[in-house]
Design a protein around this motif. Structure first.
Motif, PDB file in Angstrom:
ATOM      1  N   ARG A 149      39.531  35.477  39.587  1.00 16.73           N
ATOM      2  CA  ARG A 149      39.606  36.355  38.422  1.00 16.73           C
ATOM      3  C   ARG A 149      40.219  37.704  38.771  1.00 16.73           C
ATOM      4  O   ARG A 149      41.142  38.177  38.111  1.00 16.73           O
ATOM      5  N   LEU A 150      39.733  38.350  39.831  1.00 22.44           N
ATOM      6  CA  LEU A 150      40.239  39.659  40.219  1.00 22.44           C
ATOM      7  C   LEU A 150      41.675  39.549  40.739  1.00 22.44           C
ATOM      8  O   LEU A 150      42.505  40.428  40.492  1.00 22.44           O
ATOM      9  N   GLY A 151      41.969  38.475  41.438  1.00 22.88           N
ATOM     10  CA  GLY A 151      43.325  38.268  41.940  1.00 22.88           C
ATOM     11  C   GLY A 151      44.328  38.110  40.819  1.00 22.88           C
ATOM     12  O   GLY A 151      45.446  38.639  40.887  1.00 22.88           O
ATOM     13  N   ARG A 152      43.972  37.378  39.779  1.00 24.32           N
ATOM     14  CA  ARG A 152      44.874  37.213  38.633  1.00 24.32           C
ATOM     15  C   ARG A 152      45.083  38.534  37.910  1.00 24.32           C
ATOM     16  O   ARG A 152      46.173  38.827  37.422  1.00 24.32           O
ATOM     17  N   HIS A 169      42.299  39.611  48.147  1.00 23.86           N
ATOM     18  CA  HIS A 169      42.083  38.345  48.857  1.00 23.86           C
ATOM     19  C   HIS A 169      40.867  37.650  48.288  1.00 23.86           C
ATOM     20  O   HIS A 169      39.988  38.275  47.689  1.00 23.86           O
ATOM     21  N   ALA A 170      40.815  36.341  48.511  1.00 26.73           N
ATOM     22  CA  ALA A 170      39.661  35.562  48.065  1.00 26.73           C
ATOM     23  C   ALA A 170      39.228  34.617  49.174  1.00 26.73           C
ATOM     24  O   ALA A 170      40.045  34.115  49.945  1.00 26.73           O
ATOM     25  N   ALA A 171      37.919  34.390  49.239  1.00 20.68           N
ATOM     26  CA  ALA A 171      37.332  33.407  50.146  1.00 20.68           C
ATOM     27  C   ALA A 171      36.409  32.525  49.322  1.00 20.68           C
ATOM     28  O   ALA A 171      35.556  33.043  48.591  1.00 20.68           O
ATOM     29  N   ARG A 219      34.298  34.761  46.522  1.00 28.12           N
ATOM     30  CA  ARG A 219      34.194  36.214  46.528  1.00 28.12           C
ATOM     31  C   ARG A 219      35.587  36.797  46.757  1.00 28.12           C
ATOM     32  O   ARG A 219      36.402  36.215  47.492  1.00 28.12           O
ATOM     33  N   GLU A 220      35.840  37.970  46.144  1.00 23.18           N
ATOM     34  CA  GLU A 220      37.153  38.620  46.247  1.00 23.18           C
ATOM     35  C   GLU A 220      36.994  40.058  46.709  1.00 23.18           C
ATOM     36  O   GLU A 220      35.969  40.702  46.470  1.00 23.18           O
TER      37      GLU A 220
END
Length: 278
Positions: free
Chosen positions: A155-158, A164-166, A179-180
């Motif tokens: 969501r935050l990446g978009r 980054h996301a893991a 998590r981002e």
């Protein structure tokens, strides 16, 4: 606490020379001061969401506590004028951990939680890793499903295109947690903390990350007891060597159609060509 905020800027066209106003979402980056047993241990720069998970994963990666030793995390906002809000996160560890905390405690600001804060000397920075006792049973198809799930859940990446996301998936590739953060190390710390706080067994799945594979990510994954790490970009040579030494399965440059298997601890890896020759 918000992970993103909107700023005003202007879009300039190279071709036409025109300029127009635009609103743009950027990730929030703020100082998070971690205090353990009343002692200021570290100040990390991170996206101030899921701070409780971040602190839990950070302390595990630092080797300051085991999963069952981390108590409740109290988060307090601190206003800092024009620079916005910072946060103080306070947590208590068992008294027997106090000597280690004092030994390594310091006040410093880091870019992200790389996992070697407060350590002096090469030997200490590359201290031995535990050897993973369980091998991953995830198939290539499960990894592909995990990659698809990771892409869909950012969501935050978009919103910002700058984080980054893991993600943690079970061995069938079903996403269980994500998590981002602005920092890849922070995102992994948050994920590990979420697994611990959520009672999810880290040995029963794998991690997928939107970053290159640095050795710190390998070490955090191993210390969390996760048997497989998948990243969308390439590893460093030290990441490969540390993964092999700890019996961590490592897959990199993972795409929709293929991935590179750097280390595979499963019996089926006979004849496989390693990415980096030993």
């Amino acid at each position: 606490m918000n992970g993103a905020q909107t700023i005003r800027l202007s879009r300039n066209s190279y071709r036409t020379g025109t300029e127009e106003a635009e609103r743009f979402a950027v990730p929030v980056e703020a100082p998070i001061a971690i205090e353990t047993n009343g002692i200021a241990y570290a100040v990390m720069m991170a996206t101030p969401i899921e701070i409780e998970d971040f602190v839990t994963g950070f302390l595990l990666a630092e080797g300051l506590a085991a999963a069952g030793e981390i108590g409740d995390v109290a988060v307090h906002p601190v206003e800092n004028g024009e620079w916005g809000t910072g946060y103080v996160a306070r947590v208590n560890l068992p008294p027997e951990r106090l000597s280690l905390i004092i030994e390594r405690a310091r006040r410093r600001t880091g870019d992200s939680s790389c996992g070697i804060c407060g350590i002096e000397g090469v030997e200490a920075a590359l201290r031995p890793l535990p050897t993973l006792s369980r091998q991953s049973a995830a198939s290539p198809e499960a990894i592909r499903r995990g990659l698809d799930a990771l892409d869909a859940a950012q969501r935050l990446g978009r919103e910002t295109r700058a984080t980054h996301a893991a993600a943690f998936c079970n061995e069938e590739g079903m996403l269980l947690a994500i998590r981002e953060d602005v920092g890849r190390h922070n995102a992994l710390d948050k994920l590990v903390g979420a697994l611990v706080r959520g009672g999810i067994d880290p040995a029963q799945g794998f991690v997928v990350m939107t970053s290159r594979c640095s050795y710190e990510l390998v070490e955090k994954t191993v210390r969390a007891g996760i048997p497989l790490l998948v990243t969308i970009s390439a590893p460093t040579d030290l990441a490969v060597r540390r993964a092999r030494a700890a019996a961590l399965s490592l897959c990199v440059v993972a795409r929709d159609d293929a991935m590179l298997v750097v280390t595979d601890t499963q019996p089926s890896d006979e004849g496989a060509t390693p990415l980096v020759e030993p």
